[in-house]
Design an enzyme around this catalytic site. Structure first.
Site, PDB file in Angstrom:
ATOM      1  N   ASP A 132     -50.619   5.643 -13.603  1.00 38.82           N
ATOM      2  CA  ASP A 132     -50.627   7.021 -14.134  1.00 38.82           C
ATOM      3  C   ASP A 132     -49.452   7.881 -13.463  1.00 38.82           C
ATOM      4  O   ASP A 132     -49.058   7.746 -12.367  1.00 38.82           O
ATOM      5  CB  ASP A 132     -51.952   7.521 -14.676  1.00 38.82           C
TER       6      ASP A 132
HETATM    7  C1  BGC Z   1     -51.746  10.718 -18.818  1.00 41.04           C
HETATM    8  C2  BGC Z   1     -51.207   9.368 -19.349  1.00 41.04           C
HETATM    9  C3  BGC Z   1     -49.994   9.260 -19.915  1.00 41.04           C
HETATM   10  C4  BGC Z   1     -49.035   9.984 -18.700  1.00 41.04           C
HETATM   11  C5  BGC Z   1     -47.613   9.652 -19.386  1.00 41.04           C
HETATM   12  C6  BGC Z   1     -50.652  11.077 -17.885  1.00 41.04           C
HETATM   13  O1  BGC Z   1     -50.571  12.626 -17.410  1.00 41.04           O
HETATM   14  O2  BGC Z   1     -52.997  10.484 -18.227  1.00 41.04           O
HETATM   15  O3  BGC Z   1     -52.338   8.999 -20.190  1.00 41.04           O
HETATM   16  O4  BGC Z   1     -49.656   8.366 -20.695  1.00 41.04           O
HETATM   17  O5  BGC Z   1     -49.423  11.145 -18.664  1.00 41.04           O
HETATM   18  O6  BGC Z   1     -47.357  10.822 -20.442  1.00 41.04           O
END
Ligand code: BGC
Length: 717
Positions: free
Chosen positions: A264
């Site tokens: 993530d």
């Molecule tokens: C979130 C994810 C997301 C990623 C990319 C993160 O902050 O937890 O769910 O896919 O950002 O945008």
């Protein structure tokens, strides 16, 4: 055809590491708005020279830009390895569907699949190759803002939806460039943060993890989901992003998942503040060894993998495996033949926000809106003078979090929806207050409008930043100023319909006490106003059912229907008054249970009949119930089947959803519903993590929700 193994042989170590890096759009030379990129680059310790080596891009959003970035990249990348474009297309791209929690409440797997398929088509035309969805984190925690991203609290239902979303996004991915690869997230158990605070500690037994939290990720992968994203949380002391047992053990070892695993956002570097890595180098080592192939938005891999290999702390073969997984996905998507894949400005114009897409969004929203209470007010007949009061009366903030592609101008607001059914001299609109604040003038103006009306619709809720990522709340009531507005409106003595726009189950006691009818609209998306009006005026008969318990009070949280009995259940026939499992000040039960939702029709359930009171391991048992629409309107009912294992090796939940069916019944019509139970549905994780059933007695329940149902017992021989 590119041979990815051969390609790997030609790659330098810098080129290999580059494939493992994912950066946001502004870092790339072809980006429309590169803004002030030097600062972030310096901060991350990367240079302009690293950019052409990069493997994937995060968040690009239109054909023009994605094509431009790819074009520049193909000119600069020595071996001509195309970029992968990934974005969060969570509940629609330009046509925004209801938030996933609302989609869950539709219990409509086909429409969910269709919504994902439309989202894929719109996004693929814009040049997206991978969507960071579905998010399937099971959650029992309404304080957690991200509950709106998953379909709820039930492992069976979440698994079914996970499959539908993956099918919808991916379809025939290899041959159809209007499809995108799915990336299931967040692995694992991100939905169980302590005290509901985002990113917080998750600590649970392996038994609990396997029983409830893992099934939906597994279901997505069984459906062929191409990618997985790690979670921010620790799981039993080890951050998911550095958790070898979770990723190399369960995900790759047991489940045989061989696609790319992406961290993530920033989660590799977060191994430092978590306290399991001393520095970026150790963070890179731990994440790589645990199995993270792509590092999103930090540069631990860029800056340290080569060094780790040189020192022989890390084997190059681990890096090679990660690179190969990424190259294989690029090949599968056809990017080596056509790096632009489905991207085209012409296709974008054609595919985006079509009447058909809007129609699907309206239909799904209509099926997602839950009728919680109705004391003979709804449906409205369209002849009454109607006041529309509350901060959501004219608000475009009804798309919900993760709708960055959607735009306010395209959004059908509540007042627009109502004006389909009411002439302008019948509809009086006044906000009455903002979402968190209001003035006395606003309140008085709204009360004046309400005075002139025969029925009052009050549109209340949370603004979209009050849920979603980093959107945890400790007080899950509608903000005070709105509750006050509702109370004042109620004092006028006219019928009041409360309509809620929000991203989580709320403590609704004060809302239900001050409204004659209550509708949970969630964030219904682009067609929200139309869908709501269809429900209010009875053109669509509500059929949605809650997929998360609506708590009575926040003190009950976490709350879920598939709980265990305890040794001192409150409702036992011989239960004493005090020494039972209960609260002294509130009931044990939620305000509205899992599976609950009203209709304008009434459904009566006949007695259950079982084909036998026992079954063997290879037999099926049929469970039959006759359901009658005793109301005067045609309606749809979601008939739910639950099972309880009365004595297991480990304790079993009081009820577990095992199946459901949607019925359409005309007024007065009866239909027989037949469910089939087989041994595989009776299995559970034993103390040694074996997944099997036990002989013995079971109870089966069929009903309109998890609380109200008819039961019969049977025995597994
Ligand atoms: C979130 C994810 C997301 C990623 C990319 C993160 O902050 O937890 O769910 O896919 O950002 O945008």
């Amino acid at each position: 055809m590119t041979d990815v193994n051969q390609l790997l042989q030609q790659m330098t170590i810098e080129e290999k590491v580059g494939q493992l890096v994912q950066l946001a759009t502004p870092f790339f030379k072809g980006a429309t708005d590169r803004g002030e990129i030097t600062g972030p680059m310096v901060q991350m310790n990367i240079s302009e020279n690293d950019i052409p080596l990069t493997g994937s891009v995060l968040g690009a959003s239109g054909a023009k830009e994605t094509m431009n970035i790819q074009k520049v990249h193909m000119e600069e990348n020595r071996l001509g390895i195309p970029l992968l474009f990934m974005s969060d297309i969570v509940h629609g791209f330009k046509t925004i569907f209801p938030v996933p929690l609302a989609i869950g409440c539709s219990w409509d797997l086909e429409l969910a699949e269709k919504s994902a398929s439309i989202a894929a088509k719109e996004a693929a035309a814009a040049g997206v190759h991978v969507t960071f969805a579905p998010m399937v984190d099971l959650s029992r925690e309404p304080r957690w803002g991200r509950v709106m991203e998953s379909t709820g609290e039930d492992p069976h239902l979440n698994s079914e939806f996970a499959r539908s979303f993956v099918r919808g996004f991916q379809g025939d991915l290899e041959n159809d460039d209007s499809k995108v690869a799915a990336c299931v997230k967040h692995f694992a158990a991100y939905g169980a943060p302590e005290a509901g605070r985002d990113y917080n500690t998750v600590d649970m037994s392996e038994w609990q993890l396997r029983e409830n939290y893992l099934p939906a990720y597994k279901a997505a992968l069984d459906e062929g989901c191409e990618m997985v994203m790690t979670a921010f949380n620790i799981l039993n002391g080890i951050p998911s992003t550095g958790n070898e047992a979770l990723m190399r053990g369960i995900l790759r070892g047991e489940w045989k998942f061989d696609g790319p695993l992406v961290s993530d956002w920033g989660a590799v570097k977060e191994l430092i503040p978590h306290g399991v890595a001393e520095d970026a180098k150790q963070a890179a080592e731990k994440a790589m060894k645990a199995g993270v192939d792509i590092e999103m938005m930090t540069a631990c891999y860029t800056n340290h993998i080569q060094e780790l290999i040189k020192e022989e702390t890390l084997q190059e073969s681990i890096v090679d495996e990660a690179v190969l997984r990424i190259l294989r996905l690029k090949k599968k998507l056809g990017l080596f033949e056509n790096p632009y894949r489905g991207a085209s400005e012409a296709k974008e114009t054609e595919a985006i926000l079509t009447d058909e897409n809007r129609e699907a969004a309206r239909e799904l929203a209509g099926k997602s809106i839950v009728l919680l209470k109705n004391d003979n007010v709804l449906p409205l007949d369209g002849r009454q003078k109607t006041a529309l009061i509350g901060p959501f009366s004219t608000s475009t903030d009804i798309l919900g979090p993760w709708s960055w592609g959607g735009s306010p101008e395209d959004t059908i607001t509540v007042d627009k929806g109502l004006s389909n059914y009411l002439d302008s001299d019948q509809l009086f609109i006044s906000e009455g207050c903002g979402i968190e604040q209001g003035t006395d003038e606003q309140l008085q103006a709204a009360l004046e409008q309400a005075e002139n009306a025969e029925v009052i619709v009050v549109a209340l809720g949370e603004h979209s930043d009050m849920s979603g990522e980093a959107g945890s709340r400790a007080d899950i009531r509608i903000p005070e100023v709105q509750l006050n507005l509702l109370k004042r409106v109620k004092e006028l003595g006219k019928p009041v319909v409360g309509v809620l726009f929000n991203g989580r189950p709320l403590d609704l006691r004060e809302v239900t006490a001050n409204a004659d009818a209550v509708i949970e609209a969630w964030y219904p998306g682009t067609e929200g106003g139309n869908a709501l009006a269809d429900i209010l005026f009875g053109i669509v008969n509500p059929s949605a059912k809650l997929t998360m318990s609506m708590p009575y009070a926040v003190g009950q949280v976490p709350i879920y229907y598939n709980r265990y009995n305890t040794g001192r259940p409150k409702d036992a026939p011989d239960a004493p008054e005090r020494f039972v499992s209960q609260y002294l000040d509130i009931p044990n039960e939620p305000l509205y249970p899992f599976g609950y939702g009203l209709s304008y029709s009434q459904f009566e359930y006949g007695e259950l009949t079982l084909s036998s009171d026992q079954m063997t391991q290879d037999e099926q048992l049929s469970v039959t119930s006759t359901i009658t629409n005793t109301g005067s309107t045609a309606g749809e009912e979601i008939v739910q089947l639950y099972i309880r294992d009365l004595a297991g090796e480990v304790v079993r939940p009081l009820k577990e959803l095992k199946d459901f069916k949607r019925l359409h019944l005309e007024p007065g019509e009866s239909q027989e519903v037949v469910f089939h139970i087989e041994e595989s549905q009776l299995r559970y994780y034993h103390a040694n993590m074996e997944h099997k059933s036990d002989r013995g007695e079971f109870e089966v329940f069929v009903g309109t929700n998890s609380r109200d149902n008819k039961a019969k017992k049977f025995r597994l021989k």
